[in-house]
Structures are given as C-alpha cells and as structure tokens.
Design a protein around this motif. Structure first.
Motif, PDB file in Angstrom:
ATOM      1  N   ALA A   1       0.831  -1.210   0.000  1.00  0.00           N
ATOM      2  CA  ALA A   1       0.000   0.000   0.000  1.00  0.00           C
ATOM      3  C   ALA A   1       0.866   1.260   0.000  1.00  0.00           C
ATOM      4  O   ALA A   1       0.563   2.239  -0.692  1.00  0.00           O
ATOM      5  CB  ALA A   1      -0.922  -0.007   1.221  1.00  0.00           C
ATOM      6  N   VAL A   2       1.958   1.240   0.772  1.00  0.00           N
ATOM      7  CA  VAL A   2       2.854   2.402   0.811  1.00  0.00           C
ATOM      8  C   VAL A   2       3.508   2.608  -0.554  1.00  0.00           C
ATOM      9  O   VAL A   2       3.675   3.746  -1.022  1.00  0.00           O
ATOM     10  CB  VAL A   2       3.919   2.232   1.913  1.00  0.00           C
TER      11      VAL A   2
ATOM     12  N   ILE B   1       2.224   1.801  -3.422  1.00  0.00           N
ATOM     13  CA  ILE B   1       1.190   2.378  -4.284  1.00  0.00           C
ATOM     14  C   ILE B   1       1.128   3.895  -4.065  1.00  0.00           C
ATOM     15  O   ILE B   1       0.989   4.679  -5.019  1.00  0.00           O
ATOM     16  CB  ILE B   1      -0.182   1.746  -3.978  1.00  0.00           C
ATOM     17  N   ALA B   2       1.250   4.314  -2.799  1.00  0.00           N
ATOM     18  CA  ALA B   2       1.234   5.747  -2.493  1.00  0.00           C
ATOM     19  C   ALA B   2       2.441   6.446  -3.126  1.00  0.00           C
ATOM     20  O   ALA B   2       2.314   7.561  -3.671  1.00  0.00           O
ATOM     21  CB  ALA B   2       1.242   5.954  -0.978  1.00  0.00           C
TER      22      ALA B   2
ATOM     23  N   ALA C   1       1.719   6.795  -6.814  1.00  0.00           N
ATOM     24  CA  ALA C   1       0.738   7.839  -7.071  1.00  0.00           C
ATOM     25  C   ALA C   1       1.361   9.226  -6.937  1.00  0.00           C
ATOM     26  O   ALA C   1       1.069  10.136  -7.718  1.00  0.00           O
ATOM     27  CB  ALA C   1      -0.443   7.696  -6.096  1.00  0.00           C
ATOM     28  N   LYS C   2       2.236   9.380  -5.930  1.00  0.00           N
ATOM     29  CA  LYS C   2       2.885  10.686  -5.740  1.00  0.00           C
ATOM     30  C   LYS C   2       3.798  11.026  -6.907  1.00  0.00           C
ATOM     31  O   LYS C   2       3.858  12.165  -7.376  1.00  0.00           O
ATOM     32  CB  LYS C   2       3.679  10.667  -4.431  1.00  0.00           C
TER      33      LYS C   2
END
Length: 216
Positions: A204-205, A207-208, A211-212
């Motif tokens: 999940a991190v 993925i973040a 996205a950033k």
C-alpha cells in the motif's frame, strides 16, 4: 577538497535525503523482513549498483539530456511509476494469498507461496527500481552536480569523493534497515498472518509512492 564545494553541506544534506523514506529503502526493508538478511543485502547491492550507474550518467551529461528533452524524463518517470506499481501489486497479492492460506490452515499452499517468493531475485528488482526512481535521478542530475567545482582539473576525482560519501551513508542506513528487517523475519516466520499484513502494508505504501510520482 578535491574539487568539491561546500563539502560539509553536502554531507548533511545527503544524510537527510537518505533518511527520508523512499521506494528503494522500503523495498530493502521489505525483502529483509520477508526473506532474511542475505536477501536484504542482495537488494542493497542492487541499489548501490543503480546509484553507481546514475552517478556515471550524471557525470556524462544526463542533466543536459533531460533539460533538452523533457519527454525523455517523463518517459523515465512513468516507467518508474509503472514499476513501483508492479512491485506493490506483487506484495499485495502475495500478502492476500498468504492470509488466505493461513485462514484455511493449508500448510501445502503456504509452502508453495514461499517457493514462489524464492524466485523474486531481490538484486534485479532493486536495481531496476533504483534506475527508474525519478527522485534518485533528480538527486544526481540536479543536486549532486552543485557540489562539483567546474574549474577543477580532475572532475572525475570530485565526483568520486561525493559518490564515496553517498555510498557510505547509504550503506550504513540500508544495513541498519536490513538488521531490523532480519529481526522482523524471525517473527514473521512464526506469525504468518502478521507477515501477510506486513506485505499488504508495504504494498500500500508503494502504491502511495507511485501515485505521488505520477502526480508530482
């Protein structure tokens, strides 16, 4: 010293930048926590090699190439985003499958998942992630070169001094993460649900991070 400018400023800035969480360090920690110390150091070696390639490219004029062709930089940036997403979904999928295997009480399925994870090749994945990391590229093409005196007769020596300092700081930091991750690996081998949750969290991190980078 050796054609460098504001060396102590560079050292402090390098330490602070390395301590900032990023996909490379997160992947090394993830590998060490899932597969142990040896795999963690394999991933770290991939990061070191990737940084070496970027440093040589920076000295050879990579910054000029990106300045002349923003399209080229954007291609590299989106490739990095895609690869981070690939790593993230792999971790999420692995965590979900492990969680299901534990809930079903299926030791054979769990062993099969472990065998699949053995083919991960941490060195190769960390190397690709490092080479496609836009933040690392910007570090070398925009930040790194500011501490080299353009009037110095031996710029290779200047780059070498800065690079050695960077790699020493990086090695100390990643080694600390690997030791911590190896301790987590011992716990994860006993508590597979916790291992599955850890995989999901790291995915999940990542993925973040992707996205950033995509919106940055």
């Amino acid at each position: 010293m050796f054609g460098t400018v504001d060396l102590w400023t560079y050292v402090v800035a390098t330490v602070l930048i390395i301590l900032l969480p990023g996909p490379n360090s997160l992947y090394v920690l993830s590998v060490a926590s899932r597969k142990g110390r040896r795999a963690g150091f394999q991933a770290a070696a991939g990061v070191f090699l990737g940084d070496s390639v970027l440093m040589v490219a920076s000295a050879a004029g990579l910054a000029s190439m990106f300045a002349a062709s923003p399209v080229l930089y954007n291609l590299v940036r989106w490739a990095g985003v895609a690869y981070l997403a690939f790593l993230a979904f792999g971790l999420l999928r692995g965590g979900w499958k492990t969680w299901r295997a534990v809930r079903r009480g299926d030791p054979l399925e769990a062993k099969t998942l472990d065998a699949g994870a053995a083919n991960e090749r941490p060195f190769v994945r960390a190397l690709i992630a490092s080479l496609l990391n836009p933040k690392a590229i910007l570090f070398f093409v925009a930040f790194f070169v500011q501490f080299v005196d353009p009037a110095y007769a031996y710029p290779v020596l200047s780059y070498g001094v800065l690079f050695v300092i960077l790699q020493i700081c990086s090695m100390v930091y990643l080694s600390t993460l690997i030791v911590a991750g190896n301790g987590l690996a011992q716990t994860f081998r006993r508590r597979r649900r916790l291992a599955a949750a850890g995989n999901g969290l790291v995915g999940a991190v990542m993925i973040a991070f992707a996205a950033k980078l995509a919106t940055g």
